[in-house]
Design a protein around this motif. Sequence first.
Motif, PDB file in Angstrom:
ATOM      1  N   THR A   4       0.816  -1.210   0.000  1.00  0.00           N
ATOM      2  CA  THR A   4       0.000   0.000   0.000  1.00  0.00           C
ATOM      3  C   THR A   4       0.850   1.259   0.000  1.00  0.00           C
ATOM      4  N   TYR A   5       2.177   1.095  -0.102  1.00  0.00           N
ATOM      5  CA  TYR A   5       3.046   2.264  -0.116  1.00  0.00           C
ATOM      6  C   TYR A   5       3.746   2.406  -1.451  1.00  0.00           C
ATOM      7  N   LYS A   6       3.926   3.646  -1.846  1.00  0.00           N
ATOM      8  CA  LYS A   6       4.617   3.932  -3.096  1.00  0.00           C
ATOM      9  C   LYS A   6       5.544   5.118  -2.870  1.00  0.00           C
ATOM     10  N   ARG A   7       6.698   5.074  -3.494  1.00  0.00           N
ATOM     11  CA  ARG A   7       7.646   6.185  -3.424  1.00  0.00           C
ATOM     12  C   ARG A   7       7.298   7.184  -4.519  1.00  0.00           C
ATOM     13  N   ILE A   8       7.160   8.447  -4.123  1.00  0.00           N
ATOM     14  CA  ILE A   8       6.876   9.506  -5.094  1.00  0.00           C
ATOM     15  C   ILE A   8       7.891  10.622  -4.911  1.00  0.00           C
ATOM     16  N   SER A   9       8.133  11.341  -5.989  1.00  0.00           N
ATOM     17  CA  SER A   9       9.004  12.518  -5.896  1.00  0.00           C
ATOM     18  C   SER A   9       8.279  13.680  -6.557  1.00  0.00           C
ATOM     19  N   PHE A  10       8.434  14.841  -5.940  1.00  0.00           N
ATOM     20  CA  PHE A  10       7.794  16.048  -6.443  1.00  0.00           C
ATOM     21  C   PHE A  10       8.485  17.248  -5.815  1.00  0.00           C
ATOM     22  N   LYS A  11       8.114  18.414  -6.278  1.00  0.00           N
ATOM     23  CA  LYS A  11       8.682  19.646  -5.742  1.00  0.00           C
ATOM     24  C   LYS A  11       7.673  20.239  -4.764  1.00  0.00           C
ATOM     25  N   GLN A  15      11.418  22.813  -2.978  1.00  0.00           N
ATOM     26  CA  GLN A  15      12.401  21.771  -2.668  1.00  0.00           C
ATOM     27  C   GLN A  15      11.953  20.429  -3.242  1.00  0.00           C
ATOM     28  N   GLU A  16      12.903  19.705  -3.828  1.00  0.00           N
ATOM     29  CA  GLU A  16      12.590  18.356  -4.301  1.00  0.00           C
ATOM     30  C   GLU A  16      12.440  17.444  -3.089  1.00  0.00           C
ATOM     31  N   VAL A  17      11.376  16.655  -3.068  1.00  0.00           N
ATOM     32  CA  VAL A  17      11.172  15.701  -1.980  1.00  0.00           C
ATOM     33  C   VAL A  17      10.887  14.329  -2.557  1.00  0.00           C
ATOM     34  N   ILE A  18      11.252  13.321  -1.792  1.00  0.00           N
ATOM     35  CA  ILE A  18      10.925  11.932  -2.110  1.00  0.00           C
ATOM     36  C   ILE A  18      10.288  11.362  -0.852  1.00  0.00           C
ATOM     37  N   TRP A  19       9.048  10.940  -0.990  1.00  0.00           N
ATOM     38  CA  TRP A  19       8.312  10.425   0.157  1.00  0.00           C
ATOM     39  C   TRP A  19       7.746   9.046  -0.163  1.00  0.00           C
ATOM     40  N   GLU A  20       7.673   8.199   0.853  1.00  0.00           N
ATOM     41  CA  GLU A  20       6.925   6.948   0.784  1.00  0.00           C
ATOM     42  C   GLU A  20       5.527   7.281   1.281  1.00  0.00           C
ATOM     43  N   VAL A  21       4.527   7.090   0.422  1.00  0.00           N
ATOM     44  CA  VAL A  21       3.162   7.445   0.818  1.00  0.00           C
ATOM     45  C   VAL A  21       2.238   6.238   0.694  1.00  0.00           C
ATOM     46  N   GLU A  33       0.676  14.939   8.008  1.00  0.00           N
ATOM     47  CA  GLU A  33       1.556  13.983   8.688  1.00  0.00           C
ATOM     48  C   GLU A  33       3.010  14.425   8.618  1.00  0.00           C
ATOM     49  N   LYS A  34       3.369  15.115   7.540  1.00  0.00           N
ATOM     50  CA  LYS A  34       4.745  15.589   7.353  1.00  0.00           C
ATOM     51  C   LYS A  34       4.983  16.938   8.036  1.00  0.00           C
ATOM     52  N   CYS A  63      -7.894  17.444  -0.126  1.00  0.00           N
ATOM     53  CA  CYS A  63      -8.646  16.341   0.478  1.00  0.00           C
ATOM     54  C   CYS A  63      -9.172  15.377  -0.576  1.00  0.00           C
ATOM     55  N   LEU A  64      -9.301  15.840  -1.810  1.00  0.00           N
ATOM     56  CA  LEU A  64      -9.813  15.015  -2.907  1.00  0.00           C
ATOM     57  C   LEU A  64      -8.703  14.488  -3.815  1.00  0.00           C
ATOM     58  N   TYR A  65      -7.470  14.844  -3.523  1.00  0.00           N
ATOM     59  CA  TYR A  65      -6.334  14.555  -4.392  1.00  0.00           C
ATOM     60  C   TYR A  65      -5.470  13.495  -3.712  1.00  0.00           C
ATOM     61  N   LEU A  66      -5.364  12.342  -4.319  1.00  0.00           N
ATOM     62  CA  LEU A  66      -4.530  11.301  -3.725  1.00  0.00           C
ATOM     63  C   LEU A  66      -3.067  11.731  -3.722  1.00  0.00           C
ATOM     64  N   ALA A  67      -2.377  11.402  -2.661  1.00  0.00           N
ATOM     65  CA  ALA A  67      -0.970  11.780  -2.537  1.00  0.00           C
ATOM     66  C   ALA A  67      -0.133  11.220  -3.680  1.00  0.00           C
ATOM     67  N   VAL A  68      -0.437  10.018  -4.146  1.00  0.00           N
ATOM     68  CA  VAL A  68       0.355   9.416  -5.231  1.00  0.00           C
ATOM     69  C   VAL A  68       0.258  10.210  -6.525  1.00  0.00           C
ATOM     70  N   TRP A  69      -0.813  10.982  -6.677  1.00  0.00           N
ATOM     71  CA  TRP A  69      -0.952  11.806  -7.876  1.00  0.00           C
ATOM     72  C   TRP A  69       0.030  12.971  -7.893  1.00  0.00           C
ATOM     73  N   ALA A  70       0.693  13.231  -6.783  1.00  0.00           N
ATOM     74  CA  ALA A  70       1.658  14.333  -6.698  1.00  0.00           C
ATOM     75  C   ALA A  70       2.958  14.027  -7.448  1.00  0.00           C
ATOM     76  N   GLU A  71       3.148  12.803  -7.851  1.00  0.00           N
ATOM     77  CA  GLU A  71       4.362  12.403  -8.570  1.00  0.00           C
ATOM     78  C   GLU A  71       4.658  13.372  -9.716  1.00  0.00           C
ATOM     79  N   GLY A  72       5.863  13.978  -9.670  1.00  0.00           N
ATOM     80  CA  GLY A  72       6.312  14.874 -10.732  1.00  0.00           C
ATOM     81  C   GLY A  72       5.692  16.261 -10.718  1.00  0.00           C
ATOM     82  N   LYS A  73       4.852  16.551  -9.771  1.00  0.00           N
ATOM     83  CA  LYS A  73       4.152  17.843  -9.711  1.00  0.00           C
ATOM     84  C   LYS A  73       4.964  18.871  -8.917  1.00  0.00           C
TER      85      LYS A  73
END
Length: 167
Positions: A4-11, A15-21, A33-34, A63-73
């Motif tokens: 249920t976890y995925k690594r995503i990276s976004f700005k 700042q560039e961040v890489i999170w397990e979400v 949470e962060k 609240c309507l936007y899944l965290a995984v959709w942040a990839e590359g954003k």
Amino acid sequence: MFTTYKRISFKLNGQEVIWEVDVRKSLLEVLREKGLTGVKKGCGVGECGACTVLIDETPTDSCLYLAVWAEGKTIRTIEGIAKNGELTAVQQAFVEEGAIQCGFCTPGLVLTTTALAESGKDYTPDELKRELSGHICRCTGYQKIFSAAERSLGQEHHCACGHHHEE
């Protein structure tokens, strides 16, 4: 086995961040949470605007936007607006117009107004009201918010008499 976890990276706020979400969590939940508590949980269904963030410069209900959709954003929260501790013109306008009371809706309104100001477009009063209509404020009565938005956009002000007055 399904994870249920995925690594995503976004700005995030420059700042560039890489999170397990957790793929089941909203961007709102993950940001809070962060430690980014400027994004508020209001209604949880995209109606109040308290959770607004800028995603690729577009005001979005997190609240309507899944965290995984942040990839590359590119994402900005209220924590990423002021520079070197100095308020932006939008933030200053909200202070000067008295558009801040309890402050719960303020981050979302400031972010939406920031996106409008940065768009370079001119907005009629009706267009401005429509653009801000996704935000609920229980304290101010909205006129001070509209005045702050107009001020930060460098547009004319409207007084209680209903006439348009140039600054």
